[in-house]
Design a protein around this motif. Structure first.
Motif, PDB file in Angstrom:
ATOM      1  N   PHE A  39      51.029  -3.919 102.792  1.00  0.00           N
ATOM      2  CA  PHE A  39      51.311  -5.299 103.186  1.00  0.00           C
ATOM      3  C   PHE A  39      52.808  -5.504 103.412  1.00  0.00           C
ATOM      4  CE2 PHE A  39      52.436  -9.656 102.003  1.00  0.00           C
ATOM      5  CZ  PHE A  39      51.669 -10.356 102.911  1.00  0.00           C
ATOM      6  N   ILE A  40      53.617  -5.079 102.466  1.00  0.00           N
ATOM      7  CA  ILE A  40      55.066  -5.274 102.534  1.00  0.00           C
ATOM      8  C   ILE A  40      55.668  -4.518 103.713  1.00  0.00           C
ATOM      9  CG2 ILE A  40      57.216  -4.715 101.308  1.00  0.00           C
ATOM     10  CD1 ILE A  40      55.783  -7.191 100.254  1.00  0.00           C
ATOM     11  N   LYS A  41      55.189  -3.338 103.968  1.00  0.00           N
ATOM     12  CA  LYS A  41      55.704  -2.534 105.078  1.00  0.00           C
ATOM     13  C   LYS A  41      55.498  -3.238 106.418  1.00  0.00           C
ATOM     14  CE  LYS A  41      55.683   2.131 106.809  1.00  0.00           C
ATOM     15  NZ  LYS A  41      55.134   3.457 106.706  1.00  0.00           N
ATOM     16  N   ARG A  42      54.391  -3.936 106.563  1.00  0.00           N
ATOM     17  CA  ARG A  42      54.127  -4.693 107.800  1.00  0.00           C
ATOM     18  C   ARG A  42      55.098  -5.848 107.984  1.00  0.00           C
ATOM     19  NH1 ARG A  42      48.170  -6.180 107.157  1.00  0.00           N
ATOM     20  NH2 ARG A  42      48.200  -4.952 105.288  1.00  0.00           N
ATOM     21  N   HIS A  43      55.800  -6.210 106.917  1.00  0.00           N
ATOM     22  CA  HIS A  43      56.750  -7.323 106.973  1.00  0.00           C
ATOM     23  C   HIS A  43      58.194  -6.844 106.976  1.00  0.00           C
ATOM     24  CE1 HIS A  43      53.786 -10.504 106.801  1.00  0.00           C
ATOM     25  NE2 HIS A  43      53.093  -9.677 106.046  1.00  0.00           N
ATOM     26  N   GLY A  44      58.410  -5.591 107.412  1.00  0.00           N
ATOM     27  CA  GLY A  44      59.755  -5.115 107.660  1.00  0.00           C
ATOM     28  C   GLY A  44      60.413  -4.283 106.584  1.00  0.00           C
TER      29      GLY A  44
END
Length: 70
Positions: A39-44
């Motif tokens: 999830f966090i990776k998809r947000h940069g």
């Protein structure tokens, strides 16, 4: 270490190795590291998939890219 467990032993947060920015309550909301990281990776966020990191927040990622582009 850039993933820090809270005192309850269940919740954890992710801390940027560059600036110290943190995403709180990941364990309470996403329940496990693998789900939280995807999830966090998809947000940069960037970094190693492991909990140990290093990890970088979107702001530090943009700064690093700007410095390279000069």
């Amino acid at each position: 270490m850039t993933v820090l467990h809270e005192s309850d032993g269940i919740d954890f947060r992710l801390v940027c190795d560059g600036c110290g920015a943190a995403v709180e309550r990941l364990g309470a909301n996403l329940h496990n590291w693998d789900l939280a990281w995807s999830f966090i990776k998809r947000h940069g966020w960037i970094g190693d998939r492991s909990r140990q990191g290093p990890h970088g927040c979107p702001r530090c990622t943009r700064r690093a890219a700007a410095a390279i582009d000069g």
